[in-house]
Design a protein around this motif. Structure first.
Motif, short mmCIF file in Angstrom:
data_model
loop_
_atom_site.label_atom_id
_atom_site.label_comp_id
_atom_site.label_asym_id
_atom_site.label_seq_id
_atom_site.Cartn_x
_atom_site.Cartn_y
_atom_site.Cartn_z
N GLY A 1 0.80 -1.23 0.00
CA GLY A 1 0.00 0.00 0.00
C GLY A 1 0.83 1.27 0.00
O GLY A 1 1.94 1.30 -0.52
N LEU B 1 -9.00 -4.10 -10.35
CA LEU B 1 -8.17 -4.37 -9.19
C LEU B 1 -8.33 -5.83 -8.79
O LEU B 1 -9.45 -6.35 -8.75
N ALA C 1 -8.05 -0.16 -0.31
CA ALA C 1 -8.16 0.78 -1.42
C ALA C 1 -9.43 1.58 -1.31
O ALA C 1 -10.46 1.09 -0.83
N LEU D 1 -7.47 7.94 -6.07
CA LEU D 1 -7.45 6.49 -5.82
C LEU D 1 -6.31 6.21 -4.85
O LEU D 1 -5.16 6.54 -5.15
N THR D 2 -6.63 5.65 -3.69
CA THR D 2 -5.59 5.45 -2.66
C THR D 2 -5.54 4.00 -2.20
O THR D 2 -6.56 3.30 -2.19
N PHE D 3 -4.35 3.59 -1.81
CA PHE D 3 -4.14 2.27 -1.20
C PHE D 3 -3.47 2.52 0.14
O PHE D 3 -2.40 3.16 0.19
#
Lengths: 313, 238
Positions: free
Chosen positions: A66, A80, A87, A108-110
């Protein structure tokens, strides 16, 4: 690089050294000492690409652990698969094993691993990257592949682009979604040197819980457990297949993965099956696993059956 | 030397790979056969071959399971070895690799001296006073396995490999010697460092050294090492 330029695709706002562009790997050059590379959990990469109708080995982003933020600079459909790394899209949770739409301007985040270790992000037709020695798989050690072709991992300010249309989105049959059950049993094709290990060591190898050491990366994962003893020492170096389980003199096995050295001189129990390698790629340091022996023929049959699942639909 | 063609022993290495064991020990006379077998196997497998990795005594053959079955692979190998003739090694290339032998970049010099009962200067004289043959390229891009190092210098690998070795590091493992082309982990005993560039995408064939080449190490001092572009930073910290 001008960070505010809007050139479409995804702009990397935050990344880590463990995030790289990968594909099926680099083949036909191992006799030059060039490693295989490619997605560690190739099964999840296949699914991410399959969801968009891409070639299964098209370039994806391999997100390990991440800490990745991407700004969407165009409307698009992405996919994904693999680990749940927390996420989210503009704060809304995103589940793996799906394609999803993004709008220009969305984030868009992890975050961190919640289940598994590596997630795979696919884009229509695969991400754009230069082909180096037949592949765009990134490997920092060899300075080959990746977004710039020099092996450097994904970095803030870089732009991910693609050229496909993404009109062939698919939905996965839920029954086919890989389950990362704890303490997995990983199948090992027994190699010719297995007879050089003591009976006690073979018993220990296949009846102990092995713990993944923190000294683990895309090159190899060290396993901690009983000390294995091999009668053979001072071996002549020979070619190493994917998933080889080698035992150095300290008796603690190392599973050699996609970024392994091509030749080595430690005795080996055998090699994990490709499916077992993919499963191992989702394990974090400290997790436990078991090794279980399998004959080459049975492993081949099972592998060909596994490959069949992407031929349908 | 005219010897009979080797009959390879098949060993399972993994789901889609085999080790073909051609010889039991490292001999310079293996090379013409290794080169010939490599060429023949590439031709007979064609598109079914994923990778073929020759080493001193073995070939790792990785074939495409979706292309051919295990029994077809064995059949192709048997055919490839029928009527095999040794390759010619006449006209093989010779290289001289400048090397700065020093404890600062060769932390195992004292160990080798202690094991052999020789002085460090004598270790250096013996290591550099000999032509080595490149037996295989592997482990890392352009990493050439060379030999044979004389018995007195033969030393087993470190029991725990180092996590980081500097590019150009010259090492010994058993009777093999090599230069690390780039930063890498590794378990070889280090004697010194060479400023030579061993792997570059601009070199024809990518790798400076190729199987069958001859190599000699040429001792140089620190000033010459730096002049040739060598990096003397101590990167070998475990």
């Amino acid at each position: 690089m001008n960070h505010s330029a809007n050139t479409g695709g995804l702009r990397v706002e935050r990344s880590t050294p463990f995030i790289q562009l990968q594909d099926a790997g680099r083949f036909g050059v191992r006799h030059l000492g060039v490693t295989q590379s490619g997605a560690l959990d190739w099964i999840s990469m296949y699914w991410a690409n399959w969801l968009l109708g891409n070639p299964l080995g098209a370039a994806v982003v391999e997100i390990t652990l991440g800490n990745l933020n991407l700004v969407c600079e165009q409307d698009a459909c992405l996919a994904l698969a693999g680990a749940d790394l927390g996420a989210s899209l503009d704060g809304q949770p995103l589940a793996p094993w799906c394609s999803f739409s993004v709008r220009q301007g969305q984030l868009l985040t992890f975050a961190q691993p919640r289940h598994g270790a590596r997630a795979y992000l696919a884009a229509p037709g695969g991400f754009d990257a230069p082909c180096v020695l037949g592949s765009c798989a990134g490997i920092a050690r060899e300075q080959l592949g990746g977004l710039q072709g020099n092996g450097k991992p994904l970095a803030a300010g870089e732009q991910l682009t693609w050229h496909g249309t993404g009109l062939r989105q698919r939905t996965m049959d839920e029954r086919l979604i890989p389950v990362f059950t704890p303490s997995p049993r990983l199948q090992l094709v027994m190699g010719a040197q297995i007879g050089d290990f003591s009976g006690q060591s073979l018993f220990d190898a296949f009846n102990s819980a092995w713990k993944i050491d923190s000294r683990s990366d895309r090159m190899g994962m060290r396993l901690l457990g009983p000390q294995l003893q091999c009668r053979r020492s001072g071996m002549v170096s020979e070619g190493i297949p994917l998933g080889a389980v080698q035992v150095p003199p300290d008796g603690q096995p190392i599973v050699l993965l996609n970024d392994r050295q091509t030749i080595g001189g430690y005795p080996r129990l055998g090699a994990l099956t490709p499916q077992a390698v993919a499963r191992l790629a989702q394990c974090l340091p400290g997790e436990e696993l078991h090794l279980t022996p399998i004959q080459q023929g049975s492993a081949q049959d099972a592998h060909l059956r596994l490959l069949n699942q992407w031929r349908q639909g | 030397m005219m010897a009979r063609a080797p009959r390879p022993r098949f060993e399972v290495a993994g789901i889609d790979s085999l080790i073909l064991r051609l010889f039991d020990s490292i001999e310079e006379s293996n090379m013409p056969w290794m080169l010939a077998a490599t060429e023949r196997l590439r031709a007979s497998f064609g598109a079914a071959l994923i990778d073929l990795v020759p080493s001193y005594t073995t070939l790792l053959l990785h074939y495409d399971l979706e292309h051919i079955s295990a029994s077809q692979a064995r059949e192709l190998i048997t055919q490839a070895f029928a009527d095999l003739q040794p390759a010619s090694t006449a006209g093989s290339r010779c290289h001289s690799l400048p090397t700065w032998y020093d404890r600062r970049v060769g932390p195992e010099l004292p160990l080798l001296a202690q094991r052999s009962g020789l002085s460090e200067a004598e270790i250096i004289r013996r290591h550099s006073g000999h032509d080595y043959q490149v037996f295989a390229i592997g482990f890392a891009p352009g990493f050439a396995f060379m030999g044979l190092v004389e018995e007195a210098l033969a030393t087993p690998r470190l029991s725990t490999p180092r996590k980081r070795i500097a590019p150009g590091s010259v090492g010994i493992a058993e009777r093999q010697t090599a230069v690390y082309p780039g930063v890498s982990p590794g378990g070889w005993n280090l004697l010194g460092r060479s400023p030579a560039k061993l792997f570059d995408r601009n070199i024809d064939g990518y790798s400076l050294l190729q199987p069958g080449d001859r190599v000699r190490f040429e001792p140089i001092d620190h000033a010459e090492f730096i002049r040739l572009g060598g990096d003397d930073s101590p990167l070998e910290t475990v």
